[in-house]
Design an enzyme around this catalytic site. Sequence first.
Site, short mmCIF file in Angstrom:
data_model
loop_
_atom_site.label_atom_id
_atom_site.label_comp_id
_atom_site.label_asym_id
_atom_site.label_seq_id
_atom_site.Cartn_x
_atom_site.Cartn_y
_atom_site.Cartn_z
N GLY A 162 0.80 -1.33 -0.06
CA GLY A 162 -0.07 -0.01 -0.04
C GLY A 162 0.81 1.31 0.13
O GLY A 162 0.41 2.43 -0.26
N ASN A 201 3.98 -6.28 -3.07
CA ASN A 201 4.85 -7.48 -2.63
C ASN A 201 3.50 -8.60 -2.03
O ASN A 201 3.84 -9.37 -1.31
CB ASN A 201 5.87 -7.38 -1.45
CG ASN A 201 5.41 -6.63 -0.22
OD1 ASN A 201 4.23 -5.53 -0.27
ND2 ASN A 201 5.75 -7.09 0.93
N GLU A 202 2.28 -8.22 -2.23
CA GLU A 202 1.23 -8.72 -1.59
C GLU A 202 1.09 -10.45 -1.70
O GLU A 202 0.97 -11.24 -0.87
CB GLU A 202 -0.23 -8.53 -2.16
CG GLU A 202 -0.73 -7.07 -1.84
CD GLU A 202 -0.11 -5.73 -2.64
OE1 GLU A 202 0.93 -6.30 -3.23
OE2 GLU A 202 -0.46 -4.80 -2.16
C1 LIG Z 1 -6.47 -9.13 0.99
C2 LIG Z 1 -6.38 -8.29 -0.04
C3 LIG Z 1 -5.45 -7.09 0.32
C4 LIG Z 1 -4.45 -6.98 -0.57
C5 LIG Z 1 -3.51 -5.52 -0.15
C6 LIG Z 1 -2.65 -5.44 0.68
C7 LIG Z 1 -1.90 -4.14 0.62
C8 LIG Z 1 -0.89 -4.15 1.75
O1 LIG Z 1 -0.49 -3.14 1.97
S1 LIG Z 1 -0.74 -5.19 2.88
C9 LIG Z 1 0.61 -4.88 3.98
C10 LIG Z 1 1.95 -5.07 3.35
N1 LIG Z 1 2.97 -4.50 4.15
C11 LIG Z 1 4.20 -5.09 4.36
O2 LIG Z 1 4.45 -6.18 3.82
C12 LIG Z 1 5.27 -4.24 5.01
C13 LIG Z 1 5.65 -5.08 6.34
N2 LIG Z 1 6.51 -4.17 7.03
C14 LIG Z 1 7.75 -4.46 6.91
O3 LIG Z 1 8.30 -4.87 5.91
C15 LIG Z 1 8.66 -3.61 7.78
O4 LIG Z 1 7.98 -3.17 8.78
C16 LIG Z 1 9.18 -2.14 7.26
C17 LIG Z 1 10.08 -2.34 6.11
C18 LIG Z 1 8.07 -1.16 6.79
C19 LIG Z 1 9.83 -1.46 8.60
O5 LIG Z 1 10.92 -2.40 9.11
P1 LIG Z 1 11.24 -2.00 10.50
O6 LIG Z 1 12.45 -2.96 10.78
O7 LIG Z 1 11.67 -0.68 10.55
O8 LIG Z 1 10.04 -2.19 11.57
P2 LIG Z 1 9.56 -3.60 11.98
O9 LIG Z 1 10.12 -3.85 13.41
O10 LIG Z 1 9.22 -4.53 10.97
O11 LIG Z 1 8.01 -3.08 12.43
C20 LIG Z 1 7.72 -2.00 13.59
C21 LIG Z 1 6.20 -2.47 14.06
O12 LIG Z 1 5.38 -2.33 13.04
C22 LIG Z 1 4.54 -3.35 12.92
N3 LIG Z 1 4.26 -3.23 11.29
C23 LIG Z 1 4.97 -3.47 10.22
N4 LIG Z 1 4.37 -3.31 9.17
C24 LIG Z 1 2.99 -3.19 9.52
C25 LIG Z 1 1.65 -3.45 8.96
N5 LIG Z 1 1.93 -2.98 7.42
N6 LIG Z 1 0.82 -3.01 9.52
C26 LIG Z 1 0.56 -3.19 10.71
N7 LIG Z 1 1.61 -3.41 11.60
C27 LIG Z 1 2.94 -3.38 10.93
C28 LIG Z 1 5.74 -4.53 13.17
O13 LIG Z 1 4.87 -5.80 13.16
C29 LIG Z 1 6.23 -4.00 14.38
O14 LIG Z 1 5.31 -4.21 15.39
P3 LIG Z 1 5.69 -4.62 16.87
O15 LIG Z 1 6.60 -3.52 17.51
O16 LIG Z 1 4.33 -4.78 17.62
O17 LIG Z 1 6.52 -5.96 16.67
#
Ligand SMILES: CCCC/C=C/CC(=O)SCCNC(=O)CCNC(=O)[C@H](O)C(C)(C)COP(=O)(O)OP(=O)(O)OC[C@H]1O[C@@H](n2cnc3c(N)ncnc32)[C@H](O)[C@@H]1OP(=O)(O)O
Length: 243
Positions: A94, A118-119
């Site tokens: 997103g 990357n879905e």
């Molecule tokens: C069903 C049909 C719908 C299809 C459409 C989907 C579209 C989408 O957008 S789906 C979401 C896809 N997003 C990702 O794959 C990104 C995932 N996140 C990451 O790769 C990394 O978090 C990052 C590169 C953005 C940042 O890395 P960083 O090392 O700085 O932080 P983290 O330790 O990974 O994350 C911190 C914290 O935030 C939480 N988190 C990360 N991404 C999401 C998110 N998309 N939604 C909610 N929460 C997220 C992560 O779990 C960590 O949480 P905690 O501190 O509780 O462990």
Amino acid sequence: MKLKNPPVNSLSLEMLTELVINLEKLENDKAVRGLVLTSEYPGIFSAGLDLMEMCGRNPAHYAEYWKALQEFWLKLYQSSLVVVAAINGASPAGGCLMSLICDYRILADNPKYTIGLNETLLGIVAPFWFKDTMVNTIGHRASERALQLGLLFPPAEALQVGLVDQVVPEDKLQSTALSVMAQWLAIPDHARQLTKTMMRKPTVDHLVKQRDADIQNFVSFVSRDSIQKSLQMYLQKLRQKKS
Ligand SMILES: CCCC/C=C/CC(=O)SCCNC(=O)CCNC(=O)[C@H](O)C(C)(C)COP(=O)(O)OP(=O)(O)OC[C@H]1O[C@@H](n2cnc3c(N)ncnc32)[C@H](O)[C@@H]1OP(=O)(O)O
């Protein structure tokens, strides 16, 4: 406009609603003709859709969330303003979509700042209007490959495939965004706006015609046990990455 939803600028329901309200305010302000979209947190542009909005909730919530996402996409994609994305961090899914609906994308040159839809890596499928937006930007073949493989492109590759328009050193990102803005603002607004509308109308109409069906599709897809399991496992993987 600086995206500010710690820790990763995920697009929560609240964030999407605020973005739409702020966009409307800017569009109604006669003194404003352009907008640079960037992140308050260098390192992360946006982590994309908020996974917490798609996990363990009820169908009514999923429907409300998806409608808000559609609303945001329709608003930004059709904005009368010049919208430049100054991408100062990672921009998966997103986050990438948000930058694709701007008029111009500049990415800071840092190998950690990957961008793409990357879905499939999460075991989910990018909806047709995500796909349409990408095809409009990089073409059919490159989109098919990028979408099937869930590719996240580092800056040089993102530039090569056309996902971003420019890659610049991190400390030049904001100044480059302002000079790009000046170039776009040199064009008469009405001619530029009508051209933008003409170019984007078929893609907008595609979604508008199928809005309700698209919401129903999302709700039934995301409510499946197998999808909930995939999303939970992905969240767990993100959390484990830290330990
Ligand atoms: C069903 C049909 C719908 C299809 C459409 C989907 C579209 C989408 O957008 S789906 C979401 C896809 N997003 C990702 O794959 C990104 C995932 N996140 C990451 O790769 C990394 O978090 C990052 C590169 C953005 C940042 O890395 P960083 O090392 O700085 O932080 P983290 O330790 O990974 O994350 C911190 C914290 O935030 C939480 N988190 C990360 N991404 C999401 C998110 N998309 N939604 C909610 N929460 C997220 C992560 O779990 C960590 O949480 P905690 O501190 O509780 O462990």
